[in-house]
Scaffold this active site. Structure first.
Site, mmCIF file in Angstrom:
data_model
loop_
_atom_site.group_PDB
_atom_site.id
_atom_site.type_symbol
_atom_site.label_atom_id
_atom_site.label_comp_id
_atom_site.label_asym_id
_atom_site.label_seq_id
_atom_site.Cartn_x
_atom_site.Cartn_y
_atom_site.Cartn_z
ATOM 1 N N SER A 141 0.817 -1.210 0.000
ATOM 2 C CA SER A 141 0.000 0.000 0.000
ATOM 3 C C SER A 141 0.853 1.262 0.000
ATOM 4 C CB SER A 141 -0.926 -0.004 1.221
ATOM 5 O OG SER A 141 -1.631 1.214 1.331
ATOM 6 N N ASP A 190 5.563 -4.487 9.851
ATOM 7 C CA ASP A 190 6.296 -4.377 11.116
ATOM 8 C C ASP A 190 6.915 -5.701 11.550
ATOM 9 O OD1 ASP A 190 5.659 -1.685 11.405
ATOM 10 O OD2 ASP A 190 3.874 -2.079 12.605
ATOM 11 N N HIS A 244 6.723 4.148 9.856
ATOM 12 C CA HIS A 244 6.138 3.842 11.170
ATOM 13 C C HIS A 244 7.298 3.524 12.091
ATOM 14 C CE1 HIS A 244 3.556 2.568 14.328
ATOM 15 N NE2 HIS A 244 3.607 1.277 14.094
#
Length: 338
Positions: free
Chosen positions: A27, A83, A108
């Site tokens: 994404s 992650d 992130h």
């Protein structure tokens, strides 16, 4: 008040002078790679040899190679893999090529905040996080606009990491809308809390509880679905455009009165106390340790059990049937194995 940076605060030449590796093409990955390329930045995409995304990236006109090869070639590496796989990808393919003078970027802060990735001295470490799903980052950029974003600096080896982060943010369009400065800790902890307590966990449990309450009371499941899930989008869209005030302005007076007198009965002091416990678990690293262990030692057994149970519930089965009646929604059905 947070300081906001715009195009005038970011020098695009800084990012155009860099060779940028985008690791991952999901994404966010596809949006970053394509927007940077369209901003005049030299970009290569790093993917595993068997990745299905290799064909997609090449079809979009991007240069694709293995993760190790693009990490060696680049002087700025943006890690955009999930992650739970990021630390292993970093260790195996990125760290060997992370020489002094290079920059390591994230969208992130999870793996930096909780110590799963520990970059060497001599490299800039920064965060550029668009506050939107990747497809909107790309769509809005193509329309001539941008989505808001966040920047943060964890390690400023060059003494100009912030300027480089702003330049990157401009390259993907975020400074068109405005970029706020934060820290890796603040971005990570607030992001996890929002997901768990409100956006995903809190919202999903509220929908499920409302649906069950109506069905248990003898109401038709289809009616319960419409009232507790389907119409949620209508309310959220109003909030998205104008906050709680616009939502309350737009609904009926009856709905607004019910909001005031019944909302605090659902989300009450006990709920807020539990939210504080959730935040404490995030801040202490307890949540991160549990999630990392689930992926490393547990083989994701609990995760998969949760996923299967949620997909098989009555609410979801009713929803599949009703969404099939509404092709204008462009309905999607998630099947086992997806």
């Amino acid at each position: 008040m947070a300081k906001v940076y715009y195009d005038k605060n970011a020098d695009l030449a800084r990012i155009r002078s860099r060779k940028v590796a985008i690791v991952g093409y999901g994404s966010q990955g596809h949006a970053h790679a394509l927007n940077l390329r369209d901003s005049g930045v030299e970009v290569r995409v790093g993917l595993g040899k068997t990745s299905k995304s290799r064909a997609k990236a090449r079809k979009a006109g991007l240069k694709v190679d293995t993760i190790g090869a693009v990490a060696k070639w680049a002087d700025l590496i943006m890690l955009l893999v999930p992650d739970h796989t990021q630390a292993q990808v970093y260790q195996d393919f990125v760290e060997p090529h992370l020489t002094p003078g290079k920059a390591l970027f994230f969208a992130h802060g999870f793996n930096i905040r909780f110590g799963a990735i520990k970059p060497p001295q001599g490299v800039d470490v920064a965060l550029v996080a668009p506050k939107s799903p990747g497809h909107r980052v790309r769509e809005v950029f193509q329309e001539g606009g941008g989505v808001p974003g966040l920047i943060a600096v964890h390690q400023d080896a060059s003494r100009s990491a912030k300027k480089l982060a702003l330049a990157y943010a401009r390259g993907i369009g975020c400074t068109r809308a405005g970029v706020l400065e934060t820290t890796f800790t603040e971005e990570t902890e607030t992001d996890l809390f929002g997901e768990q307590a409100v956006l995903c966990g809190g919202c999903a449990e509220l929908v499920k509880a409302g649906f069950k309450t109506l069905v248990d009371a003898g109401y038709q499941p289809e009616i319960a679905y419409f009232e507790c899930l389907h119409e949620l989008k209508l309310i959220v869209d109003l909030m998205y455009r104008g906050g709680l005030n616009y939502m309350r302005y737009s609904v009926s007076d009856t709905a607004e009165w019910g909001d005031y007198v019944s909302g605090p009965r659902v989300v009450n002091r006990a709920t807020q106390k539990e939210m504080k416990r959730i935040l404490a678990d995030i801040q202490s690293g307890k949540f991160a340790r549990t999630w990392i262990a689930e992926n490393k030692k547990g083989g994701r057994k609990r995760f998969e059990k949760f996923r299967k149970g949620e997909r098989d519930q009555k609410l979801e089965r009713v929803g599949v049937r009703l969404r099939a009646m509404m092709p204008f929604l462009n309905p999607v059905t998630i099947k086992p194995g997806d």
